[in-house]
Enzyme design. Sequence first.
Site, PDB file in Angstrom:
ATOM      1  N   ASP A  96       0.862  -1.171   0.000  1.00 52.87           N
ATOM      2  CA  ASP A  96       0.000   0.000   0.000  1.00 52.87           C
ATOM      3  C   ASP A  96       0.909   1.236   0.000  1.00 52.87           C
ATOM      4  O   ASP A  96       2.070   1.165   0.421  1.00 52.87           O
ATOM      5  CB  ASP A  96      -0.847  -0.064   1.289  1.00 52.87           C
ATOM      6  CG  ASP A  96      -1.691   1.155   1.498  1.00 52.87           C
ATOM      7  OD1 ASP A  96      -2.191   1.713   0.515  1.00 52.87           O
ATOM      8  OD2 ASP A  96      -1.855   1.542   2.679  1.00 52.87           O
ATOM      9  N   GLU A 140      -0.316   5.026   0.695  1.00 50.02           N
ATOM     10  CA  GLU A 140      -0.623   6.068   1.679  1.00 50.02           C
ATOM     11  C   GLU A 140      -0.717   5.484   3.082  1.00 50.02           C
ATOM     12  O   GLU A 140      -1.375   4.475   3.309  1.00 50.02           O
ATOM     13  CB  GLU A 140      -1.938   6.759   1.311  1.00 50.02           C
ATOM     14  CG  GLU A 140      -1.826   7.568   0.034  1.00 50.02           C
ATOM     15  CD  GLU A 140      -3.144   8.198  -0.362  1.00 50.02           C
ATOM     16  OE1 GLU A 140      -3.637   9.059   0.382  1.00 50.02           O
ATOM     17  OE2 GLU A 140      -3.683   7.822  -1.414  1.00 50.02           O
TER      18      GLU A 140
HETATM   19 MG   LIG Z   1      -3.060   3.201   3.248  1.00 50.47          MG
END
Ligand SMILES: [Mg+2]
Length: 200
Positions: free
Chosen positions: A7, A9
């Site tokens: 991932d 962010e």
């Molecule tokens: Mg995230």
Amino acid sequence: MNVVCLDMEGVLVPEIWIAFAEASGIPELKRTTRDEPDYDKLMRWRLDILKEHGLGIREIQDTIAKIDPLPGAKEFLDALRRETQAIILSDTFEQFAKPLMEKLDWPTIFCNTLEVADSGEITGFRMRCPQSKLTTVRGLQSIGYDTIAAGDSFNDLGMIQASKAGFLFKSTDAIKADHPEVPAYEEFGDLLQAIRAALD
Ligand SMILES: [Mg+2]
């Protein structure tokens, strides 16, 4: 053969909309899917606000360029990419991610795209596929890869649970409490070690 799916962010860089709201001085943009669960509606609302403030893609990229990756993120990614393949899977847009990917030395990222007019105005957005992280992990598995995944949020759980090994990283207490079966880490060194152990 392994591929690590990360991932972006909250894991490698700050939450873009929150950091962008602060960098641009437009606090309304801190509104997230927690406030408006309909992502399509939320994005249209965000694009209207950008338009109101006369912000096109160039101004946004200039502002996002002032946001830095989380401390240690680049070193983590550099170390990981020396040992195995890594792909960033994100629900953001390639035009927003670009200034941050530059600071991470251009890792591969699979995300969505904004529709931008010649004037620089953002006129719309295109989502790549439904449940993009889980769908991508399944796609990679279908071409012979074992996946190892890490993320911080609800929308990462699908790829984490579908992978050979999966980790929560810098997640919330609520998500960690709901998923005690998923190893959770806060430091890049610990995540790297856990990924290394899963590579064999
Ligand atoms: Mg995230």
